[in-house]
Write a protein that holds these residues in place. Sequence first.
Motif, PDB file in Angstrom:
ATOM      1  N   ALA A 151      -2.749  10.735  -1.684  1.00 28.79           N
ATOM      2  CA  ALA A 151      -3.761  11.219  -2.227  1.00 28.79           C
ATOM      3  C   ALA A 151      -4.102  12.526  -1.701  1.00 28.79           C
ATOM      4  O   ALA A 151      -4.848  13.437  -2.427  1.00 28.79           O
ATOM      5  N   LYS A 152      -4.557  12.510  -0.580  1.00 31.50           N
ATOM      6  CA  LYS A 152      -4.883  13.625   0.325  1.00 31.50           C
ATOM      7  C   LYS A 152      -4.266  14.765  -0.129  1.00 31.50           C
ATOM      8  O   LYS A 152      -4.903  16.154  -0.259  1.00 31.50           O
ATOM      9  N   PRO A 153      -2.928  15.249   0.410  1.00 34.11           N
ATOM     10  CA  PRO A 153      -2.519  16.395  -0.098  1.00 34.11           C
ATOM     11  C   PRO A 153      -2.456  16.951  -1.653  1.00 34.11           C
ATOM     12  O   PRO A 153      -2.799  17.940  -1.837  1.00 34.11           O
ATOM     13  N   PHE A 154      -2.185  15.575  -2.289  1.00 36.02           N
ATOM     14  CA  PHE A 154      -2.535  15.936  -3.766  1.00 36.02           C
ATOM     15  C   PHE A 154      -3.822  16.528  -4.172  1.00 36.02           C
ATOM     16  O   PHE A 154      -3.865  17.552  -4.834  1.00 36.02           O
ATOM     17  N   LEU A 155      -4.982  15.880  -3.770  1.00 37.48           N
ATOM     18  CA  LEU A 155      -6.059  16.427  -4.075  1.00 37.48           C
ATOM     19  C   LEU A 155      -6.673  17.683  -3.428  1.00 37.48           C
ATOM     20  O   LEU A 155      -7.243  18.635  -4.251  1.00 37.48           O
ATOM     21  N   ILE A 156      -6.111  18.024  -2.214  1.00 37.16           N
ATOM     22  CA  ILE A 156      -6.398  19.463  -1.662  1.00 37.16           C
ATOM     23  C   ILE A 156      -5.530  20.250  -2.566  1.00 37.16           C
ATOM     24  O   ILE A 156      -6.041  21.506  -2.799  1.00 37.16           O
ATOM     25  N   GLY A 157      -4.265  20.082  -2.779  1.00 38.76           N
ATOM     26  CA  GLY A 157      -3.521  20.911  -3.606  1.00 38.76           C
ATOM     27  C   GLY A 157      -4.082  21.194  -4.944  1.00 38.76           C
ATOM     28  O   GLY A 157      -4.109  22.289  -5.511  1.00 38.76           O
ATOM     29  N   SER A 211       3.164  21.732   2.101  1.00 39.81           N
ATOM     30  CA  SER A 211       2.985  22.147   3.397  1.00 39.81           C
ATOM     31  C   SER A 211       2.222  21.055   3.796  1.00 39.81           C
ATOM     32  O   SER A 211       2.458  20.796   5.200  1.00 39.81           O
ATOM     33  N   LEU A 212       1.309  20.363   3.504  1.00 39.54           N
ATOM     34  CA  LEU A 212       0.544  19.466   3.790  1.00 39.54           C
ATOM     35  C   LEU A 212       1.227  17.946   4.113  1.00 39.54           C
ATOM     36  O   LEU A 212       1.252  17.415   4.965  1.00 39.54           O
ATOM     37  N   SER A 213       2.022  17.894   3.151  1.00 38.96           N
ATOM     38  CA  SER A 213       2.651  16.524   3.053  1.00 38.96           C
ATOM     39  C   SER A 213       3.865  16.640   3.848  1.00 38.96           C
ATOM     40  O   SER A 213       4.467  15.795   4.423  1.00 38.96           O
ATOM     41  N   ARG A 214       4.520  17.783   4.230  1.00 33.07           N
ATOM     42  CA  ARG A 214       5.712  18.137   4.929  1.00 33.07           C
ATOM     43  C   ARG A 214       7.255  17.262   4.333  1.00 33.07           C
ATOM     44  O   ARG A 214       8.033  17.412   4.922  1.00 33.07           O
ATOM     45  N   GLU A 215       6.915  16.611   3.115  1.00 29.16           N
ATOM     46  CA  GLU A 215       8.186  16.054   2.710  1.00 29.16           C
ATOM     47  C   GLU A 215       7.792  15.744   1.128  1.00 29.16           C
ATOM     48  O   GLU A 215       6.691  15.935   0.626  1.00 29.16           O
ATOM     49  N   GLY A 253      -1.245  25.753  -5.396  1.00 34.56           N
ATOM     50  CA  GLY A 253      -1.562  24.233  -5.209  1.00 34.56           C
ATOM     51  C   GLY A 253      -0.389  23.415  -4.899  1.00 34.56           C
ATOM     52  O   GLY A 253      -0.451  22.698  -3.799  1.00 34.56           O
ATOM     53  N   GLY A 254       0.808  23.887  -5.216  1.00 32.16           N
ATOM     54  CA  GLY A 254       1.976  23.011  -4.793  1.00 32.16           C
ATOM     55  C   GLY A 254       2.416  23.627  -3.441  1.00 32.16           C
ATOM     56  O   GLY A 254       3.008  22.688  -2.728  1.00 32.16           O
TER      57      GLY A 254
END
Length: 149
Positions: free
Chosen positions: A25-31, A82-86, A76-77
Amino acid sequence: MTRAKSRKGRCSKYGGCGNSAFKVAKPFLIGLITALVVAMAFVMLFALVFVVMKSIVSSAIIPLSLVSLMLGCFAGGYICGSLSREKGLFYGLAIGLAVFLGAWIIGIAMDEKAFSILVAVKLILLLLAGGCGGRLGSGRAQPRRKYAR
């Protein structure tokens, strides 16, 4: 002084000890927030260009709004990947789908047309932009460093 207990037995090798829902959820919401901010910035930029030109070409409004949404989905993508790295492609597609659903719901509220060729093109372009941004973002990310203890 007592030494803290090791978490070695409770954590998996790849998953870590954290909550996996929070990791998604964290990378998705930030993106998603990044996508919306970038899209709004481009909408305001195009509006400023129209005000400076003192003439609005009505046929240019829809393509420029689509371009601003695509740039927002790409940014956003990219941030999400880049935050999720995968799984950057997956996250980018999710960002594109979320932005599309938001725009589609607002479009339904403003107009009575639920689905048209323009909506299908918008879906494909937003998914493409978000997926490309997520893939490039996850490919650019550096692997996490392992610190020596």
